[in-house]
Design an enzyme around this catalytic site. Structure first.
Site, short mmCIF file in Angstrom:
data_model
loop_
_atom_site.label_atom_id
_atom_site.label_comp_id
_atom_site.label_asym_id
_atom_site.label_seq_id
_atom_site.Cartn_x
_atom_site.Cartn_y
_atom_site.Cartn_z
CG ASP A 72 -2.03 0.98 1.16
OD1 ASP A 72 -2.09 1.71 0.15
OD2 ASP A 72 -2.83 1.03 2.11
CG ASP B 73 -3.19 3.91 -3.57
OD1 ASP B 73 -4.09 3.18 -4.01
OD2 ASP B 73 -3.35 4.70 -2.63
CD GLU B 74 -5.27 -0.63 -1.06
OE1 GLU B 74 -5.55 -1.72 -0.55
OE2 GLU B 74 -6.09 0.31 -1.19
#
Lengths: 356, 372
Positions: free
Chosen positions: A10, A104-105
């Site tokens: 993350d 973003d993950e």
């Protein structure tokens, strides 16, 4: 199932960090991506802004009140996508089993990895280092034996965290984990859980599977399992659609064959419209009926050729309808689904060449 | 220097050699025809350095001499003149050319004829004489199958083999191949060379059929002399692939079908085929041939059925429809045969019957496979 090694990566304050990276003037300052002082919602906040209590999804008006010196910047999704691709490139050095959740993950399955390393912790650290060294960004990583726990772990000591939940620690971790922090538990569900007296993993485990399904529907089974540290979902490296379905529930149950055919054809029509836009072609057509007693049946036909004309879908649909007629009970729902999609790569025809 | 010539006669001679003119010449003078008059005989040349063609005609001239005349302007003015005598006045001091005709006159400037590149002379050449009819047919049956791959220059030409017993012309682009044999050529010598496309096209368009062609050749070039024309060209240097090795010997599955019906079906069905592969599928079972094509990108599909006679196991095989159409267009018999072994191996296309026992034509096409 053998023991898997899953990493959840993350990125910390991703959008805001990218902005600070590209614009040195923003570094060390409270930055909010999205919105402006008057209106809108914040998409991301830098760590400097978070100290003031500014959070993502917060209305920017409130944020500006909490932090008067907050700098609002417009989001540049193209740029985030670019960085995100660079991050995925780093992932792909270690494994191809990558399931991106958002820019973003991502989940990574490193049970079998490209660098032949046994320690998922080491790989996670190594990925974090690569991201820091090459992109000058900070990531948090969670390492565990399933997706749920890996996701929970990455949240554990943000920012710049690396948290490992080993198989024997799983239950203990879940026991104390507040219910609202569970992956898959939103505000509404959390409220409902609290009403039932569920506040953490331990109290969640007190309830039976039937009870949870009764109260939370399909998710009930998921909650039942994760309370026991069980999450068998695979890291889906290619998030591809496996089927296209259209279904309709009727206000009044249908028992008449003519009416049934008419409604079924309408649904088939809607399915064709969606299918056309999808751009891939399937071979299997599936009909689903739910009777007024909530029992359901499905029938399917797989063709040799892919459905590429409306006619072929209609013809196959008609055959399926006849299979379920006459109706044994009144029905409340009709659904059609096309599946059995071909991979693009399989479609390429090759011209053979003489072997000179 | 001046000369008088009939406008249509001159145009006819110019048009028979104008195909040699290139649109991208490095030497500006090559955009000109070379006029060379010696004792009342006018020789006109066109060249692109690789291929040079010459034609001859009688003119009324006051003296001998050379001049290079801009080709495009000359062709255009002659095309627009009714048949009449034209007088060419050449000023050799400034290479100006004035053409006078009934309605008036036109002027242009050419080049010094002495600067026109000379075609290489062939020394110690060997000679073969062959009937123009046979060469013409051999070229038209094979030319379409040549390739365009710069990396395999030998395949951009036609491989011509001459011997007293037979002549064999072969062309291939590695996807399709044509072999044309004649046993009645009675060529007066033996040789083999690879001719480039341009001279082949020039031969094809200028051979009438009733003439005898004299072929003189060396290692690097060949000269064809026939009628009032001379064609000089460079040969393609290199070794032609061993084509006999790729022609399958065992093809137990034989389909016989009406050529024009088959061609018509392919033309229609291929409209719905994929735009890159042009693939159409042939499915042969019993005495039924079904043709189908689909283009998934546009949800296009087409199916047709034909009756055929078939001797072999049931077969489903894909081909590039363009190749099939070209081949079928280059066979003259009412029925054709396709001989096959497997869906992944070459299919052979041959005329079902032959009205000329001295002619042997074989076309080979590689299938398009669907990776499933």
């Amino acid at each position: 199932m053998e023991l898997r090694k899953i990493i959840h990566i993350d990125m910390d304050a991703f959008f805001a960090s990218v902005e600070q990276l590209d614009n040195p003037d923003l570094r060390g300052k409270p930055v909010a991506v999205g919105g402006n002082a008057e209106r809108g919602v914040i998409a991301a906040a830098s760590y400097e802004a978070r100290k003031f209590g500014v959070k993502s999804a917060m209305s920017s008006k409130i944020a500006a009140k909490k932090c008067p010196q907050l700098i609002f910047v417009r989001p540049r999704f193209e740029r985030y996508k670019e960085i995100s691709n660079a991050i995925h490139e780093i992932f792909s050095r270690y494994t191809d089993e990558i399931e991106p959740l958002s820019l973003d993950e991502a989940f990574l399955d490193v049970t079998f990895n490209k660098i032949d390393l046994n320690s998922a912790t080491f790989i996670a650290q190594s990925i974090k280092n690569d991201i820091k060294n090459e992109l000058n960004l900070i990531a948090s990583a969670g390492v565990s034996y399933n997706k749920f726990l890996a996701k929970m772990a990455s949240d554990q000591d943000k920012p710049d965290g690396l948290y490992i939940i080993r198989p024997k620690e799983g239950i203990n971790f879940i026991n104390t984990l507040p219910i609202e922090r569970f992956f898959g538990v939103g505000k509404v569900t959390a409220l409902k859980m609290h009403e039932l007296g569920i506040t953490n993993g331990k109290t969640l485990r007190n309830f039976s599977l039937e009870f949870l399904i009764d109260h939370f529907g399909k998710s009930g089974k998921y909650f039942y399992n994760i309370a026991r540290g069980i999450d068998n979902r695979n890291v889906e490296s290619e998030r591809e659609r496996k089927s296209i379905a259209v279904e309709s529930t009727f206000e009044l149950d249908i028992f008449d064959s003519t009416k049934f055919r008419m409604q079924a054809n309408l649904i088939l029509e809607r399915l064709w419209t969606r299918y056309q836009k999808f751009g891939q072609s399937g071979k299997t057509l599936n009909i689903k009926l739910k009777y007024n007693d909530f029992t359901q049946i499905t029938r399917s036909t797989t063709k040799n050729n892919r459905f590429i004309s409306k006619n072929s879908v209609e013809e196959t649909g008609k055959l399926l309808m006849e299979q379920v007629l006459p109706l044994s009970k009144p029905i409340r729902l009709i659904g059609f689904q096309i599946s059995g999609f071909q991979q693009e790569a399989e479609e390429i025809a090759t011209q053979m060449t003489l072997d000179f | 220097m001046n000369f008088i010539v009939s406008s249509t006669t001159l145009l006819r001679h110019l048009q028979s050699i104008s195909g040699v003119l290139s649109t991208s010449n490095t030497l500006p003078i090559l955009d000109n025809f070379l006029f060379d008059i010696v004792d009342g005989e006018l020789t006109i040349s066109a060249s692109d350095l690789e291929t040079t063609m010459r034609t001859k005609l009688e003119v009324e001239a006051n003296e001998s001499g050379k001049i290079a005349i801009p080709a495009k302007i000359l062709l255009d003015i002659l095309k627009n003149l009714p048949d009449q005598p034209c007088t060419f006045l050449v000023d050799r001091s400034n290479f100006g050319i004035e053409i006078s005709y009934d309605n008036g006159k036109s002027k242009m400037v050419g080049y010094n004829g002495d600067d026109f590149p000379k075609a290489p002379m062939i020394e110690n050449s060997d000679k073969i004489r062959v009937s123009g009819d046979i060469i013409s047919k051999a070229i038209s049956k094979t030319l379409f199958a040549t390739g365009n791959d710069d990396l395999r220059p030998v395949m951009s030409g036609v491989f011509c083999q001459f011997s007293p017993a037979e002549i064999i012309f072969v062309a291939t682009d590695a996807h399709k191949l044509v072999r044309y044999k004649r046993t009645d050529s009675q060529a007066t010598g033996s040789s083999s060379f690879i001719l480039p496309k341009k001279p082949l096209n020039m031969l094809k368009s200028n051979l009438r059929g009733d003439e005898e062609v004299l072929i003189e050749y060396s290692d690097s070039s060949a000269v064809f002399t026939f009628n009032d024309l001379v064609l000089m060209c460079r040969l393609i240097d290199g070794k032609y692939p061993n084509y006999e090795a790729v022609i399958p010997k065992e093809n137990p599955n034989v389909l016989t079908v009406d050529r024009l019906q088959f061609l018509g079906s392919i033309k229609r069905v291929s409209i719905f085929s994929n735009k890159t592969t042009h693939q159409i599928k042939l499915k042969i079972a019993g005495s039924e041939l079904s043709l189908s094509a689909e283009d998934l990108d546009f949800n296009n599909e087409a199916n047709e059925r034909l009756t055929c006679s078939y001797d072999g196991v049931d077969m489903e095989i894909g081909f590039n429809s363009r190749f099939l159409m070209e081949m079928l267009n280059n066979i003259d018999t009412p029925e054709i045969k396709i001989q096959m072994s497997e869906p992944s191996r070459a299919g052979l296309l041959v005329p079902a019957t032959s009205d000329n026992e001295n002619e042997d034509i074989l076309m080979l096409v590689m299938p398009v496979m669907l990776n499933r």
